[in-house]
Scaffold this active site. Sequence first.
Site, PDB file in Angstrom:
ATOM      1  N   GLU A  80       0.762  -1.197   0.020  1.00 30.00           N
ATOM      2  CA  GLU A  80      -0.066  -0.096   0.251  1.00 30.00           C
ATOM      3  C   GLU A  80       1.000   1.253   0.044  1.00 30.00           C
ATOM      4  OE1 GLU A  80      -3.141  -0.065  -0.526  1.00 30.00           O
ATOM      5  OE2 GLU A  80      -3.666  -2.138   0.220  1.00 30.00           O
ATOM      6  N   ARG A  90     -17.540  -0.570   7.447  1.00 27.63           N
ATOM      7  CA  ARG A  90     -18.596  -1.246   6.984  1.00 27.63           C
ATOM      8  C   ARG A  90     -19.264  -2.452   7.846  1.00 27.63           C
ATOM      9  NH1 ARG A  90     -18.888  -4.939   3.192  1.00 27.63           N
ATOM     10  NH2 ARG A  90     -16.864  -4.783   2.414  1.00 27.63           N
ATOM     11  N   CYS A 143      -7.273  -2.434   8.532  1.00 26.65           N
ATOM     12  CA  CYS A 143      -5.871  -2.620   7.751  1.00 26.65           C
ATOM     13  C   CYS A 143      -5.500  -1.113   7.599  1.00 26.65           C
ATOM     14  CB  CYS A 143      -5.935  -3.138   6.447  1.00 26.65           C
ATOM     15  SG  CYS A 143      -6.090  -4.874   6.774  1.00 26.65           S
ATOM     16  N   HIS A 165      -1.206  -5.793   1.361  1.00 27.16           N
ATOM     17  CA  HIS A 165      -2.557  -6.527   1.476  1.00 27.16           C
ATOM     18  C   HIS A 165      -2.173  -7.864   0.625  1.00 27.16           C
ATOM     19  CE1 HIS A 165      -5.777  -3.526   2.692  1.00 27.16           C
ATOM     20  NE2 HIS A 165      -5.960  -4.695   3.231  1.00 27.16           N
TER      21      HIS A 165
END
Length: 212
Positions: A80, A90, A143, A165
Amino acid sequence: MKKILMAGFEPFGQDKINPALEAVKLLDGKEINGGIIISCEVPVVRYKSVDVVVEAIKKHQPDIVITIGQAAGRAEITPERIAMNIDDYRIPDNEGNQVIDEPVIEEGPAAYFSTLPIKAMVEALQLKNIPAQVSNTAGSFVCNHIFYGVQHYLVGSKITHGFVHIPLLPEQAQGTEHPSLPLTTIVEGLAILAQAALDNKEDKAIGGGTIC
Ligand code: PCA
């Protein structure tokens, strides 16, 4: 010998397994050229996730920290680039925290960049035919939270850190549309990433990028 701390998340949501944890367990104690990998397990819990990695940093005094989680839907190993100062969950984390648009750190800057050589890491993986790509978003769940929180803790430190990831394992992806990678490939890929992080003090200027 340099120390590379690899921190992998426990399972969360519907999943009974997290490839990040399975992979770092297998990498614990592995020697690479000029370094040794130490691993730790991280809870998928807001704040606690960062606390566990900070404790591991204090205990092991690593030179490099790589935090790792699964990304259902991704086909590549993706270092990332950026962590943002937002928690927008969510689904609930593993202790039921579900927050909307709250900062990771009050008064923190909008974002931090990875201090790992992400382009060099991707190149090293691709040279070994392991699917890899830079990602420009770590999402807005735990994350991203750990990525931002650990970067914030390390401001002013010589320790480099970034988040990676990884795809699901074949057994997790079965019956879904999601791509996957075998655990052996993920383990090999993470060892290559650790080596690339050790070998490249500066990142390589490799073109690419995305156009919307
Ligand atoms: N993936 C989640 C949290 C833990 C994990 O492995 C994420 O992408 O936020």
